[in-house]
Scaffold this motif. Sequence first.
Motif, PDB file in Angstrom:
ATOM      1  N   PHE A   6       0.881  -1.175   0.000  1.00 20.08           N
ATOM      2  CA  PHE A   6       0.000   0.000   0.000  1.00 20.08           C
ATOM      3  C   PHE A   6       0.918   1.224   0.000  1.00 20.08           C
ATOM      4  N   GLY A   8       2.120   5.184  -0.525  1.00 19.77           N
ATOM      5  CA  GLY A   8       1.541   6.512  -0.348  1.00 19.77           C
ATOM      6  C   GLY A   8       2.494   7.427   0.383  1.00 19.77           C
ATOM      7  N   SER A   9       2.029   8.659   0.585  1.00 16.22           N
ATOM      8  CA  SER A   9       2.836   9.636   1.322  1.00 16.22           C
ATOM      9  C   SER A   9       2.510   9.580   2.815  1.00 16.22           C
ATOM     10  N   PHE A  10       1.250   9.326   3.126  1.00 16.55           N
ATOM     11  CA  PHE A  10       0.798   9.218   4.518  1.00 16.55           C
ATOM     12  C   PHE A  10       1.280  10.412   5.348  1.00 16.55           C
ATOM     13  N   THR A  14      -4.450   9.011   7.773  1.00 18.60           N
ATOM     14  CA  THR A  14      -5.782   9.500   8.182  1.00 18.60           C
ATOM     15  C   THR A  14      -6.716   8.312   8.420  1.00 18.60           C
ATOM     16  N   GLY A  16      -9.129   7.697   6.632  1.00 18.35           N
ATOM     17  CA  GLY A  16      -9.403   7.157   5.290  1.00 18.35           C
ATOM     18  C   GLY A  16      -8.422   6.038   4.951  1.00 18.35           C
ATOM     19  N   LYS A  41       9.679  16.599  -2.929  1.00 14.89           N
ATOM     20  CA  LYS A  41       8.403  16.944  -2.307  1.00 14.89           C
ATOM     21  C   LYS A  41       8.618  17.446  -0.880  1.00 14.89           C
ATOM     22  N   ASP A  94      -9.746  10.587  -8.472  1.00 17.36           N
ATOM     23  CA  ASP A  94      -8.846   9.499  -8.049  1.00 17.36           C
ATOM     24  C   ASP A  94      -8.833   8.414  -9.115  1.00 17.36           C
ATOM     25  N   THR A 118     -13.616   3.860  -1.097  1.00 21.58           N
ATOM     26  CA  THR A 118     -13.684   4.518   0.200  1.00 21.58           C
ATOM     27  C   THR A 118     -15.023   4.273   0.894  1.00 21.58           C
ATOM     28  N   THR A 122     -15.710   8.074   5.458  1.00 22.86           N
ATOM     29  CA  THR A 122     -14.341   8.606   5.401  1.00 22.86           C
ATOM     30  C   THR A 122     -13.986   9.141   4.007  1.00 22.86           C
ATOM     31  N   SER A 123     -14.970   9.156   3.114  1.00 26.22           N
ATOM     32  CA  SER A 123     -14.663   9.484   1.717  1.00 26.22           C
ATOM     33  C   SER A 123     -14.175  10.917   1.523  1.00 26.22           C
ATOM     34  N   ILE A 125     -12.137  12.517   3.515  1.00 24.75           N
ATOM     35  CA  ILE A 125     -10.880  12.782   4.238  1.00 24.75           C
ATOM     36  C   ILE A 125      -9.672  12.664   3.314  1.00 24.75           C
TER      37      ILE A 125
HETATM   38  P1  ADP Z   1      -0.350   9.525  -2.604  1.00 22.88           P
HETATM   39  O1  ADP Z   1       0.516  10.740  -2.544  1.00 22.88           O
HETATM   40  O2  ADP Z   1       0.332   8.323  -3.186  1.00 22.88           O
HETATM   41  O3  ADP Z   1      -1.743   9.743  -3.193  1.00 22.88           O
HETATM   42  P2  ADP Z   1      -1.688   9.375  -0.059  1.00 22.88           P
HETATM   43  O4  ADP Z   1      -1.079   9.118   1.269  1.00 22.88           O
HETATM   44  O5  ADP Z   1      -2.383  10.679  -0.257  1.00 22.88           O
HETATM   45  O6  ADP Z   1      -0.517   9.139  -1.071  1.00 22.88           O
HETATM   46  O7  ADP Z   1      -2.746   8.240  -0.409  1.00 22.88           O
HETATM   47  C1  ADP Z   1      -2.389   6.874  -0.424  1.00 22.88           C
HETATM   48  C2  ADP Z   1      -3.594   6.059  -0.873  1.00 22.88           C
HETATM   49  O8  ADP Z   1      -4.645   6.187   0.069  1.00 22.88           O
HETATM   50  C3  ADP Z   1      -4.202   6.483  -2.212  1.00 22.88           C
HETATM   51  O9  ADP Z   1      -4.610   5.321  -2.914  1.00 22.88           O
HETATM   52  C4  ADP Z   1      -5.402   7.284  -1.827  1.00 22.88           C
HETATM   53  O10 ADP Z   1      -6.399   7.257  -2.830  1.00 22.88           O
HETATM   54  C5  ADP Z   1      -5.842   6.521  -0.603  1.00 22.88           C
HETATM   55  N1  ADP Z   1      -6.684   7.347   0.260  1.00 22.88           N
HETATM   56  C6  ADP Z   1      -6.361   8.495   0.877  1.00 22.88           C
HETATM   57  N2  ADP Z   1      -7.414   8.990   1.580  1.00 22.88           N
HETATM   58  C7  ADP Z   1      -8.434   8.098   1.400  1.00 22.88           C
HETATM   59  C8  ADP Z   1      -9.800   8.029   1.845  1.00 22.88           C
HETATM   60  N3  ADP Z   1     -10.328   8.978   2.600  1.00 22.88           N
HETATM   61  N4  ADP Z   1     -10.531   6.964   1.456  1.00 22.88           N
HETATM   62  C9  ADP Z   1      -9.995   6.015   0.661  1.00 22.88           C
HETATM   63  N5  ADP Z   1      -8.739   6.019   0.197  1.00 22.88           N
HETATM   64  C10 ADP Z   1      -7.944   7.045   0.563  1.00 22.88           C
END
Ligand code: ADP
Length: 149
Positions: A6, A8-10, A14, A16, A41, A94, A118, A122-123, A125
Amino acid sequence: MKKAVFPGSFDPITLGHVDIIKRAIPLFDEIVIAIGVNAEKKYMFSLNERVAFIKKCFADEKNITVTKYKGLTVDYCKTIDADFILRGLRNPADFEFEKAIAQTNRKLSGIETVFLLTSADTSFISSSIVRDIIRNGGDASELVPKCVK
Ligand code: ADP
């Protein structure tokens, strides 16, 4: 063994993200939450803070690990023998963005991207909204897990 990354930047994790991760637990034998490191970044939370938040959040989940990586996500997946990428979808934007990346990744590597939609509660967030609230002195505690609060 079904292993998913999984990525992401996290920044920060959150509710979500937590929702997607928890719902993916029954689907995979192992989930590797992988923080992509991009030197260009700017982040609000340091890499170590972001790793620590996630580790604390999933301390009781033995099938979840947290790591960081540089470069292409598919290359990282190959180095750890993961056949799946996990991503969350919130809205059509997305979907459009993720579609091209997932199709490219499959072309490059054969790795499948598994999308979870989502949850309704939480959609809305996103980490960027959470950062905005924090930057402006607001209370984002309803949008993040306890480990970030
Ligand atoms: P990135 O910079 O790779 O988008 P994020 O940390 O923003 O990193 O997101 C990582 C993943 O989590 C992505 O697939 C994003 O769509 C998903 N995501 C983030 N917030 C939510 C949410 N509220 N509900 C569902 N998926 C989420």
